[in-house]
Motif scaffolding. Structure first.
Motif, PDB file in Angstrom:
ATOM      1  N   ILE A 109       0.727  -1.097   0.150  1.00  0.00           N
ATOM      2  CA  ILE A 109       0.128   0.035   0.054  1.00  0.00           C
ATOM      3  C   ILE A 109       0.951   1.237  -0.011  1.00  0.00           C
ATOM      4  O   ILE A 109       0.584   2.307  -0.641  1.00  0.00           O
ATOM      5  N   LEU A 110       1.953   1.345   0.785  1.00  0.00           N
ATOM      6  CA  LEU A 110       2.891   2.360   1.018  1.00  0.00           C
ATOM      7  C   LEU A 110       3.354   2.695  -0.485  1.00  0.00           C
ATOM      8  O   LEU A 110       3.602   4.002  -0.905  1.00  0.00           O
ATOM      9  N   PHE A 111       3.958   1.701  -1.045  1.00  0.00           N
ATOM     10  CA  PHE A 111       4.678   1.663  -2.382  1.00  0.00           C
ATOM     11  C   PHE A 111       3.437   2.264  -3.405  1.00  0.00           C
ATOM     12  O   PHE A 111       4.137   3.025  -4.368  1.00  0.00           O
TER      13      PHE A 111
ATOM     14  N   THR B 184      -3.987  -1.888  -5.629  1.00  0.00           N
ATOM     15  CA  THR B 184      -3.997  -0.763  -4.876  1.00  0.00           C
ATOM     16  C   THR B 184      -3.651   0.588  -5.822  1.00  0.00           C
ATOM     17  O   THR B 184      -4.429   1.508  -5.887  1.00  0.00           O
ATOM     18  N   LEU B 185      -2.621   0.318  -6.667  1.00  0.00           N
ATOM     19  CA  LEU B 185      -2.201   1.248  -7.816  1.00  0.00           C
ATOM     20  C   LEU B 185      -3.149   1.639  -8.545  1.00  0.00           C
ATOM     21  O   LEU B 185      -3.451   2.612  -8.905  1.00  0.00           O
TER      22      LEU B 185
ATOM     23  N   GLN C 142      -3.474  15.411   1.152  1.00  0.00           N
ATOM     24  CA  GLN C 142      -4.965  15.613   1.501  1.00  0.00           C
ATOM     25  C   GLN C 142      -5.973  15.026   0.408  1.00  0.00           C
ATOM     26  O   GLN C 142      -6.949  14.371   0.798  1.00  0.00           O
ATOM     27  N   ALA C 143      -5.563  15.040  -0.728  1.00  0.00           N
ATOM     28  CA  ALA C 143      -6.492  14.740  -1.769  1.00  0.00           C
ATOM     29  C   ALA C 143      -6.206  13.244  -1.873  1.00  0.00           C
ATOM     30  O   ALA C 143      -7.363  12.472  -2.019  1.00  0.00           O
TER      31      ALA C 143
ATOM     32  N   THR D 279      -8.628   9.997  -2.963  1.00  0.00           N
ATOM     33  CA  THR D 279      -8.145   8.827  -3.951  1.00  0.00           C
ATOM     34  C   THR D 279      -8.059   7.508  -3.041  1.00  0.00           C
ATOM     35  O   THR D 279      -8.599   6.595  -3.588  1.00  0.00           O
ATOM     36  N   LEU D 280      -7.829   7.395  -1.791  1.00  0.00           N
ATOM     37  CA  LEU D 280      -7.706   6.069  -0.908  1.00  0.00           C
ATOM     38  C   LEU D 280      -9.091   5.722  -0.782  1.00  0.00           C
ATOM     39  O   LEU D 280      -9.228   4.461  -1.183  1.00  0.00           O
ATOM     40  N   PRO D 281     -10.252   6.652  -0.360  1.00  0.00           N
ATOM     41  CA  PRO D 281     -11.571   5.860  -0.252  1.00  0.00           C
ATOM     42  C   PRO D 281     -11.989   5.292  -1.637  1.00  0.00           C
ATOM     43  O   PRO D 281     -12.513   4.221  -1.784  1.00  0.00           O
ATOM     44  N   GLY D 282     -11.805   5.896  -2.836  1.00  0.00           N
ATOM     45  CA  GLY D 282     -12.015   5.224  -3.945  1.00  0.00           C
ATOM     46  C   GLY D 282     -11.433   3.996  -4.363  1.00  0.00           C
ATOM     47  O   GLY D 282     -12.031   3.355  -5.370  1.00  0.00           O
ATOM     48  N   ALA D 283     -10.113   3.911  -4.055  1.00  0.00           N
ATOM     49  CA  ALA D 283      -9.287   2.552  -4.194  1.00  0.00           C
ATOM     50  C   ALA D 283      -9.690   1.521  -3.473  1.00  0.00           C
ATOM     51  O   ALA D 283      -9.370   0.528  -3.488  1.00  0.00           O
TER      52      ALA D 283
END
Length: 254
Positions: A77-79, A140-141, A164-165, A170-174
């Motif tokens: 996830i971090l990468f 995830t990417l 912030q974006a 981005t994260l909730p949509g992913a």
């Protein structure tokens, strides 16, 4: 609605019972030798006579798979987040991930046992982590890239930072893509940890138990351990699926 749920559960159960019955009949009628494949009754008897041993092996394999799942998922996830934010990192990681995807576990296991010691579980956990990293990173990417341009423009209009974006849009949509990676990775973690046990390392785990049973020609017991491995993989998959369901419900109520 209840009838659909009953049919959904009943259909695979009935199919499984029919398959086991045909398996038993074929083994008896064709006089199939145990070293080829034991009968379901023989496997069930072996499983029922050694549940504590199978459970102990499943705990070792499950613990290694869980460590690999957690570590591999966090790193993946971090990468993925970094690659989505920085194009240069994305271009660098693409060939690395492609290389990791084709590395066979049978080659990694002996090398890792030499590096970290044959009495440590580290090698098995690292192998599981590498196997988990790939589907989590890729999915995830992919999810991070699915943000609509209008949402990006809206965040820019609010002068939001890149983090912030990423955190709010981005994260909730992913998340759906992320959990798809989790579901794939949960099974891979168990499989990779199990296979790594075949090539040495500390005593313990379902993989070592299978090889020991086969070496002593106790084929029914070996298959009983295989059943234990299947159940362990199902536990990982069901827990991951339950977490996905909870996250989806929380997101829909938010």
């Amino acid at each position: 609605m209840r009838g659909v749920a009953v049919r959904t559960v009943a259909a695979p159960v009935v199919l499984g019972i029919v398959a086991l019955a045909l398996w038993q009949v074929a083994v008896v009628a064709l006089d199939v030798k145990p070293f080829v494949i034991p009968s379901p009754i023989a496997i069930g008897t072996a499983f029922g006579s050694t549940p504590s041993t199978i459970f102990a092996g499943a705990l070792v394999t499950g613990a290694n798979a869980l460590v690999g799942l957690v570590v591999g998922s966090i790193v993946g996830i971090l990468f993925a987040v970094i690659a989505a934010l920085v194009k240069a990192i994305d271009e660098i990681t693409a060939p690395v991930v492609a290389g990791l995807a084709v590395i066979p576990i049978v080659a990694l296991a002996p090398a890792f046992y030499t590096m970290f010691g044959a009495n440590a579980q580290t090698a098995r956990q690292l192998i599981a982590a590498i196997a988990v990293f790939i589907p989590v990173f890729v999915n995830t990417l992919r999810g991070l890239r699915q943000v609509r341009p209008v949402h990006r423009d809206l965040m820019k209009a609010y002068a939001a930072t890149s983090w912030q974006a990423t955190r709010t849009v981005t994260l909730p949509g992913a998340l759906p893509y992320l959990f798809t990676g989790f579901r794939i990775a949960s099974s891979l973690a168990v499989i990779s940890a199990l296979i790594a046990e075949y090539f040495g390392g500390p005593i313990g785990g379902i993989g070592r138990a299978i090889t020991t049973a086969v070496a002593s020609s106790n084929y029914a017991l070996a298959w009983a351990y295989v059943v234990g491995a299947i159940l362990l993989g199902l536990v990982f998959y069901i827990v991951t699926l339950a977490l996905e369901t909870l996250a989806s419900r929380h997101r829909s109520h938010a």
